[in-house]
Design an enzyme around this catalytic site. Structure first.
Site, PDB file in Angstrom:
ATOM      1  N   ASN A 103       0.868  -1.184   0.000  1.00 46.16           N
ATOM      2  CA  ASN A 103       0.000   0.000   0.000  1.00 46.16           C
ATOM      3  C   ASN A 103       0.905   1.235   0.000  1.00 46.16           C
ATOM      4  O   ASN A 103       1.485   1.572   1.027  1.00 46.16           O
ATOM      5  CB  ASN A 103      -0.890  -0.050   1.255  1.00 46.16           C
ATOM      6  CG  ASN A 103      -1.718   1.207   1.425  1.00 46.16           C
ATOM      7  OD1 ASN A 103      -1.807   2.044   0.519  1.00 46.16           O
ATOM      8  ND2 ASN A 103      -2.348   1.340   2.586  1.00 46.16           N
ATOM      9  N   LYS A 113       0.093   4.292  -0.343  1.00 44.36           N
ATOM     10  CA  LYS A 113      -0.546   5.496   0.228  1.00 44.36           C
ATOM     11  C   LYS A 113      -0.282   6.698  -0.690  1.00 44.36           C
ATOM     12  O   LYS A 113      -0.236   6.539  -1.914  1.00 44.36           O
ATOM     13  CB  LYS A 113      -0.068   5.725   1.663  1.00 44.36           C
ATOM     14  CG  LYS A 113      -0.242   4.463   2.514  1.00 44.36           C
ATOM     15  CD  LYS A 113      -0.097   4.681   3.984  1.00 44.36           C
ATOM     16  CE  LYS A 113      -0.246   3.340   4.705  1.00 44.36           C
ATOM     17  NZ  LYS A 113      -0.263   3.446   6.149  1.00 44.36           N
ATOM     18  N   HIS A 155      -9.646   1.111   4.865  1.00 41.33           N
ATOM     19  CA  HIS A 155      -8.379   1.329   5.582  1.00 41.33           C
ATOM     20  C   HIS A 155      -8.643   2.295   6.732  1.00 41.33           C
ATOM     21  O   HIS A 155      -9.436   3.233   6.605  1.00 41.33           O
ATOM     22  CB  HIS A 155      -7.327   1.897   4.618  1.00 41.33           C
ATOM     23  CG  HIS A 155      -5.961   1.907   5.208  1.00 41.33           C
ATOM     24  ND1 HIS A 155      -5.566   2.845   6.137  1.00 41.33           N
ATOM     25  CD2 HIS A 155      -4.899   1.068   5.044  1.00 41.33           C
ATOM     26  CE1 HIS A 155      -4.320   2.579   6.506  1.00 41.33           C
ATOM     27  NE2 HIS A 155      -3.894   1.515   5.868  1.00 41.33           N
ATOM     28  N   GLU A 211      -7.090   4.730   7.823  1.00 42.76           N
ATOM     29  CA  GLU A 211      -6.868   6.157   7.506  1.00 42.76           C
ATOM     30  C   GLU A 211      -8.091   6.746   6.813  1.00 42.76           C
ATOM     31  O   GLU A 211      -8.425   7.916   7.007  1.00 42.76           O
ATOM     32  CB  GLU A 211      -5.601   6.304   6.641  1.00 42.76           C
ATOM     33  CG  GLU A 211      -4.350   6.043   7.476  1.00 42.76           C
ATOM     34  CD  GLU A 211      -3.149   5.527   6.704  1.00 42.76           C
ATOM     35  OE1 GLU A 211      -3.138   5.601   5.463  1.00 42.76           O
ATOM     36  OE2 GLU A 211      -2.206   5.033   7.365  1.00 42.76           O
ATOM     37  N   GLU A 271      -5.523  -4.922  10.564  1.00 42.82           N
ATOM     38  CA  GLU A 271      -4.499  -3.894  10.769  1.00 42.82           C
ATOM     39  C   GLU A 271      -4.777  -3.156  12.073  1.00 42.82           C
ATOM     40  O   GLU A 271      -5.580  -2.217  12.097  1.00 42.82           O
ATOM     41  CB  GLU A 271      -4.531  -2.886   9.617  1.00 42.82           C
ATOM     42  CG  GLU A 271      -4.245  -3.489   8.256  1.00 42.82           C
ATOM     43  CD  GLU A 271      -3.653  -2.451   7.310  1.00 42.82           C
ATOM     44  OE1 GLU A 271      -2.602  -2.721   6.747  1.00 42.82           O
ATOM     45  OE2 GLU A 271      -4.232  -1.371   7.157  1.00 42.82           O
ATOM     46  N   GLY A 293       2.294   2.312  10.739  1.00 45.12           N
ATOM     47  CA  GLY A 293       3.241   3.416  10.573  1.00 45.12           C
ATOM     48  C   GLY A 293       3.953   3.809  11.862  1.00 45.12           C
ATOM     49  O   GLY A 293       4.606   4.840  11.924  1.00 45.12           O
ATOM     50  N   SER A 350       3.250  -2.112  10.319  1.00 46.19           N
ATOM     51  CA  SER A 350       4.698  -2.168  10.510  1.00 46.19           C
ATOM     52  C   SER A 350       5.319  -3.526  10.157  1.00 46.19           C
ATOM     53  O   SER A 350       6.276  -3.952  10.806  1.00 46.19           O
ATOM     54  CB  SER A 350       5.072  -1.734  11.930  1.00 46.19           C
ATOM     55  OG  SER A 350       4.678  -0.391  12.146  1.00 46.19           O
TER      56      SER A 350
HETATM   57  P1  PGA Z   1       2.715   0.301   7.637  1.00 44.14           P
HETATM   58  O1  PGA Z   1       1.272   0.531   6.961  1.00 44.14           O
HETATM   59  O2  PGA Z   1       3.240  -1.001   7.087  1.00 44.14           O
HETATM   60  O3  PGA Z   1       3.522   1.487   7.197  1.00 44.14           O
HETATM   61  O4  PGA Z   1       2.496   0.242   9.101  1.00 44.14           O
HETATM   62  C1  PGA Z   1       0.381  -0.540   6.754  1.00 44.14           C
HETATM   63  C2  PGA Z   1      -0.913  -0.033   6.169  1.00 44.14           C
HETATM   64  O5  PGA Z   1      -1.353   1.061   6.562  1.00 44.14           O
HETATM   65  O6  PGA Z   1      -1.539  -0.704   5.325  1.00 44.14           O
END
Ligand code: PGA
Length: 254
Positions: A9, A11, A99, A101, A171, A177, A217
């Protein structure tokens, strides 16, 4: 046999040249990645590069492209939105839905997410449905209930056929992140729980066929241990998917 899936992903990162270079570097000598119909890689660039990345991977099997979102509407006067039909039209096969976010910053509710998934199915896209709890919920030990509600209020409104087309990504928001990964045991516990919920709401055969990815992560160091867990079928990878060598290592870890 359920598929193993490594999805990157991206982003809101990268420019066009960087996006192309990343795909090329990840897939260089793609035979070494040992992909097959049950072990696939998915790249999820921004909308504006979807077409380009679809062309880049066109000659490869077992590599696919996902959008990071789609509209809940079929078409019409919705300025700024991108329809599932348009994604299908440019050769996209998957779409990330829900997601954290998007839930958090764009107020996407379970009702809207369900409509987005419906649009995805109409246009033959496979949703990657994300769920997961915030830190306070985890600290209060309420995460199972929280995730169960996310599933019941959205995912479990799908028919059996639709669910079978869906990939789930667990997640935990506190791990996205932040560099704080769930331990393999913590992740496995929730993945097992999600599969149990599917078995209870549909049946065990269906539950056994759904790929459940872990996200939060994931990196080149922790991927193999996470993927060794019985109910973890791959990863939805953010930060580490932007580094070709790390993403290759993650693909090779499954
Ligand atoms: P990350 O993001 O691996 O940077 O923690 C995962 C995601 O948001 O899908």
């Amino acid at each position: 046999m359920r598929k193993k899936i490594i999805a990157g992903n991206w982003k809101m990162h990268l420019n066009k040249a960087e996006a192309i270079e990343l795909v090329e570097s990840v897939l260089v000598g793609s035979k070494d990645l040992d992909l097959d119909e049950n072990k696939i890689v998915v790249f999820s660039p921004s909308f504006v590069y979807l077409d380009t990345i679809v062309s880049k991977i066109a000659s490869l099997s077992n590599v696919f492209v996902a959008a990071q979102n789609c509209s809940e509407y079929e078409q019409g006067a919705y300025t700024g939105e991108v329809a599932a039909k348009m994604l299908q039209n440019v050769g996209v096969q998957f779409v990330i839905v829900g997601h954290s976010e998007r839930r958090q910053y764009f107020n996407e509710t379970n009702i809207v997410l369900h409509q987005k998934m419906k649009q995805a199915f109409v246009h033959k896209l496979q949703p990657i449905f994300c769920c997961g709890e915030p830190l306070e919920i985890r600290e209060n030990q309420e995460h199972f209930l929280f995730i169960q509600q996310q599933l019941e209020n959205c995912l479990f409104l799908l028919s059996e056929e639709e669910l079978l087309q869906t990939v789930i990504a667990y997640e935990p928001i506190w791990a996205i992140g932040t560099g704080k990964t769930a331990t393999p045991e913590q992740a496995q516990e929730v993945h097992h729980f999600i599969r149990k919920c599917i078995a209870e709401n549909y049946n065990a055969t269906i539950a056994d066929q759904i790929s459940i990815l872990y996200g939060g992560s994931v990196n080149a160091q922790n991927a193999a241990q996470l993927f060794s867990q019985a109910d973890i079928d791959g990863g939805l990878v953010g930060g580490a998917s932007l580094k070709a060598q790390d993403f290759r290592t993650i693909i090779l870890s499954i």
